[in-house]
Design a protein around this motif. Structure first.
Motif, PDB file in Angstrom:
ATOM      1  N   HIS A 171       6.560 -11.925 -12.004  1.00  0.00           N
ATOM      2  CA  HIS A 171       7.880 -11.332 -11.783  1.00  0.00           C
ATOM      3  C   HIS A 171       7.760 -10.031 -10.980  1.00  0.00           C
ATOM      4  N   ILE A 172       6.687  -9.296 -11.201  1.00  0.00           N
ATOM      5  CA  ILE A 172       6.447  -8.058 -10.446  1.00  0.00           C
ATOM      6  C   ILE A 172       6.323  -8.372  -8.964  1.00  0.00           C
ATOM      7  N   PHE A 173       5.541  -9.393  -8.639  1.00  0.00           N
ATOM      8  CA  PHE A 173       5.388  -9.800  -7.240  1.00  0.00           C
ATOM      9  C   PHE A 173       6.724 -10.237  -6.666  1.00  0.00           C
ATOM     10  N   ASP A 174       7.475 -11.046  -7.399  1.00  0.00           N
ATOM     11  CA  ASP A 174       8.761 -11.538  -6.895  1.00  0.00           C
ATOM     12  C   ASP A 174       9.726 -10.396  -6.593  1.00  0.00           C
ATOM     13  N   GLU A 175       9.776  -9.389  -7.463  1.00  0.00           N
ATOM     14  CA  GLU A 175      10.651  -8.240  -7.220  1.00  0.00           C
ATOM     15  C   GLU A 175      10.207  -7.458  -5.986  1.00  0.00           C
ATOM     16  N   LEU A 176       8.911  -7.263  -5.862  1.00  0.00           N
ATOM     17  CA  LEU A 176       8.404  -6.534  -4.700  1.00  0.00           C
ATOM     18  C   LEU A 176       8.579  -7.336  -3.418  1.00  0.00           C
ATOM     19  N   TRP A 177       8.490  -8.650  -3.522  1.00  0.00           N
ATOM     20  CA  TRP A 177       8.702  -9.480  -2.345  1.00  0.00           C
ATOM     21  C   TRP A 177      10.140  -9.305  -1.831  1.00  0.00           C
ATOM     22  N   GLU A 178      11.102  -9.289  -2.727  1.00  0.00           N
ATOM     23  CA  GLU A 178      12.496  -9.089  -2.329  1.00  0.00           C
ATOM     24  C   GLU A 178      12.680  -7.745  -1.630  1.00  0.00           C
ATOM     25  N   LYS A 179      12.067  -6.706  -2.167  1.00  0.00           N
ATOM     26  CA  LYS A 179      12.143  -5.378  -1.544  1.00  0.00           C
ATOM     27  C   LYS A 179      11.460  -5.386  -0.181  1.00  0.00           C
ATOM     28  N   MET A 204       0.817  -1.214   0.000  1.00  0.00           N
ATOM     29  CA  MET A 204       0.000   0.000   0.000  1.00  0.00           C
ATOM     30  C   MET A 204       0.853   1.268   0.000  1.00  0.00           C
ATOM     31  N   THR A 205       2.088   1.187   0.417  1.00  0.00           N
ATOM     32  CA  THR A 205       2.978   2.351   0.365  1.00  0.00           C
ATOM     33  C   THR A 205       3.387   2.665  -1.068  1.00  0.00           C
ATOM     34  N   LEU A 206       3.122   1.753  -1.999  1.00  0.00           N
ATOM     35  CA  LEU A 206       3.506   1.929  -3.398  1.00  0.00           C
ATOM     36  C   LEU A 206       2.366   2.439  -4.270  1.00  0.00           C
ATOM     37  N   ARG A 207       1.202   2.637  -3.681  1.00  0.00           N
ATOM     38  CA  ARG A 207       0.063   3.130  -4.456  1.00  0.00           C
ATOM     39  C   ARG A 207       0.358   4.528  -4.975  1.00  0.00           C
ATOM     40  N   ALA A 208      -0.022   4.769  -6.215  1.00  0.00           N
ATOM     41  CA  ALA A 208       0.196   6.076  -6.831  1.00  0.00           C
ATOM     42  C   ALA A 208      -0.624   6.174  -8.106  1.00  0.00           C
ATOM     43  N   PRO A 209      -0.983   7.386  -8.483  1.00  0.00           N
ATOM     44  CA  PRO A 209      -1.709   7.542  -9.749  1.00  0.00           C
ATOM     45  C   PRO A 209      -0.810   7.309 -10.966  1.00  0.00           C
ATOM     46  N   LYS A 210       0.496   7.422 -10.760  1.00  0.00           N
ATOM     47  CA  LYS A 210       1.454   7.179 -11.849  1.00  0.00           C
ATOM     48  C   LYS A 210       1.377   5.705 -12.245  1.00  0.00           C
ATOM     49  N   LYS A 211       1.372   5.431 -13.533  1.00  0.00           N
ATOM     50  CA  LYS A 211       1.189   4.065 -14.024  1.00  0.00           C
ATOM     51  C   LYS A 211       2.523   3.334 -14.198  1.00  0.00           C
ATOM     52  N   THR A 212       3.030   2.788 -13.108  1.00  0.00           N
ATOM     53  CA  THR A 212       4.154   1.869 -13.194  1.00  0.00           C
ATOM     54  C   THR A 212       3.611   0.486 -12.892  1.00  0.00           C
ATOM     55  N   ALA A 213       4.356  -0.536 -13.188  1.00  0.00           N
ATOM     56  CA  ALA A 213       3.898  -1.896 -12.895  1.00  0.00           C
ATOM     57  C   ALA A 213       3.666  -2.073 -11.393  1.00  0.00           C
ATOM     58  N   GLU A 214       4.555  -1.506 -10.590  1.00  0.00           N
ATOM     59  CA  GLU A 214       4.436  -1.630  -9.135  1.00  0.00           C
ATOM     60  C   GLU A 214       3.217  -0.887  -8.605  1.00  0.00           C
ATOM     61  N   SER A 215       3.047   0.353  -9.047  1.00  0.00           N
ATOM     62  CA  SER A 215       1.912   1.130  -8.540  1.00  0.00           C
ATOM     63  C   SER A 215       0.578   0.548  -9.024  1.00  0.00           C
ATOM     64  N   GLN A 216       0.559   0.024 -10.234  1.00  0.00           N
ATOM     65  CA  GLN A 216      -0.671  -0.590 -10.743  1.00  0.00           C
ATOM     66  C   GLN A 216      -1.024  -1.834  -9.932  1.00  0.00           C
TER      67      GLN A 216
END
Length: 72
Positions: free
Chosen positions: A58-66, A10-22
């Motif tokens: 892959h998006i989830f895996d990258e965010l999981w590492e972070k 939830m700290t990554l939510r943003a109106p900007k359209k990145t894979a993470e924010s989406q």
């Protein structure tokens, strides 16, 4: 204090359209998302079986590492 993956996401939510924010924005709208989980396998299974909004695990895996790094 450890926080759940959902809380981190939830700290990554943003109106900007990145894979993470989406992903974060879509997860926020998912009422069945396992919000208290800190378990990789529980979350990945849920996402693979129920979340049609995540087009690439892959998006989830990258965010999981972070998330893991951030929660040490």
């Amino acid at each position: 204090m450890r926080r759940s993956f959902y809380h981190y996401l939830m700290t990554l939510r943003a109106p900007k359209k990145t894979a993470e924010s989406q992903f974060a924005n879509d997860a926020a709208r998912d009422i069945q998302f396992p919000k208290q989980s800190e378990d990789y396998h529980e979350l990945s299974t849920y996402l693979e079986m129920n979340a049609d909004y995540l087009t690439n695990m892959h998006i989830f895996d990258e965010l999981w590492e972070k998330y893991v790094e951030n929660n040490k």
